[in-house]
Scaffold this active site. Structure first.
Site, short mmCIF file in Angstrom:
data_model
loop_
_atom_site.label_atom_id
_atom_site.label_comp_id
_atom_site.label_asym_id
_atom_site.label_seq_id
_atom_site.Cartn_x
_atom_site.Cartn_y
_atom_site.Cartn_z
CG HIS A 159 -20.12 128.67 -78.33
ND1 HIS A 159 -19.74 127.86 -77.85
CD2 HIS A 159 -21.64 128.48 -77.81
CE1 HIS A 159 -20.00 127.86 -76.69
NE2 HIS A 159 -20.83 128.36 -75.80
CG ASP A 194 -20.67 132.11 -72.24
OD1 ASP A 194 -21.80 132.74 -72.52
OD2 ASP A 194 -20.36 131.11 -71.25
ZN LIG Z 1 -22.36 130.79 -72.22
#
Ligand SMILES: [Zn+2]
Length: 342
Positions: A159, A194
């Site tokens: 992220h 993910d």
């Molecule tokens: Zn995640």
């Protein structure tokens, strides 16, 4: 398969994470890495400690201003009156509006921290630096001839943008590994499995054609990070067409996941990269606390077997996957599946 791991993450233990207006301890806890390590070791994989790879690999992805902020923020925060023990933002620049880089640390926190899931404690910088060393070391082992290496990174990284932390991530380990592999390979691909969109990795390589980014994830219409991960985000300028987002419906099971993975692997084969980085989240599992998708434990093996059949030198970088009795077995399944496909 060799596993790269450093215990230098252990004191990074964020206590403040805001969910639907409530502050609680972060889901991204040191115990995660202990479970993952134990599972990998009991499956017979050999553990290697990373060397110190210096500041070069992280500086190849992140801005000097952001790295300075991450390194110094906690100490500077302690000097503010009535400050908490962790740096957390409470004011943000507005997208698309003029924003001057603030002198004040509270403003800098809002500039560099995208949400309330990336608080910075005394040991955060140290842990993030070592997590990046783990990813870099795995890339080095790959270039030294390993077919596949697993980087047990904590904190995770997918992220993190060039100048912004968010979603438990500070330095983008998968991007650092991919960039490091560019020393050897003209084209590198990142495949993010993910359950959350790999928004930071997309941001890093958004305007580049030399690194293909593909992310399969829970549809951002119902799942964080909401603002990104939509199929129409394809990259810009030279990078146009080199970013592929595949949003998945809530509750997608292993069979549904594998059907969609086929599309991603077709794109990947056509790109013909020299090496692959897999952003290996395990939070698509049916009993993960996020409860977004429904991949089974055995499903992770089926997924990684298909990825291994690409025949590419591959670094598997640990991303999400949260505390449950299934976390260790899910990793063991993913690593076993990859080896079965080699
Ligand atoms: Zn995640």
């Amino acid at each position: 398969m060799k596993i790269v791991y450093s215990d230098q993450h252990q004191q990074h233990d964020p206590q403040q994470f805001m969910v639907r207006g409530r502050l609680k301890r972060s889901n991204e806890q040191p115990e995660r890495a202990a479970l993952l390590l134990a599972a990998a070791q009991s499956a017979g994989h050999a553990v290697v400690s990373p060397d110190d790879h210096g500041s070069g690999p992280r500086a190849a992805i992140h801005t000097p201003q952001y790295l300075h902020f991450l390194e110094t923020a906690w100490e500077r925060w302690q000097q503010l009156p009535d400050a908490s023990d962790e740096v957390m933002p409470n004011v943000y620049p507005f997208p698309g509006q003029p924003a001057t880089y603030p002198d004040h640390l509270v403003g800098q926190a809002g500039y560099h921290m995208g949400d309330n899931a990336c608080s910075i404690g005394r040991h955060t910088w140290h842990a993030a630096v070592h997590s990046a060393h783990v990813a870099t070391h795995a890339a080095e082992l790959l270039m030294a001839g390993e077919r596949a290496v697993y980087a047990l990174c904590r904190p995770p990284g997918h992220h993190a943008y060039p100048d912004r932390a968010n979603g438990f991530c500070y330095l983008n380990n998968a991007a650092i590994a991919a960039q490091h592999l560019r020393q050897r390979y003209a084209r590198v691909a990142v495949l993010d499995i993910d359950v959350h969109h790999g928004n930071g990795t997309q941001g890093v390589f958004w305007r580049r054609a030399d690194v293909l980014t593909i992310s399969l994830h829970a549809d951002p219409h119902f799942c964080t990070p909401f603002f990104t991960g939509h199929a129409h985000e394809r990259g810009e300028a030279e990078g146009l067409g080199y970013n592929l987002n595949i949003p998945l419906a809530k509750g997608t099971d292993t069979d549904g996941y594998l059907q969609t993975l086929t599309k991603a692997l077709t794109t990947l084969r056509a790109y013909a990269p020299g090496a692959l980085v897999v952003a290996l989240g395990l939070d698509a599992h049916e009993r993960d606390p996020y409860q977004a998708l429904s991949v089974s434990t055995d499903g992770f093996a089926r997924i990684t077997t298909e990825i291994a059949r690409l025949g590419l030198p591959t670094v598997l970088v640990q991303e999400g996957g949260y505390l449950s009795d299934d976390l260790g077995p899910n990793l063991a399944s993913a690593l076993h599946g990859f080896e079965a496909g080699c």
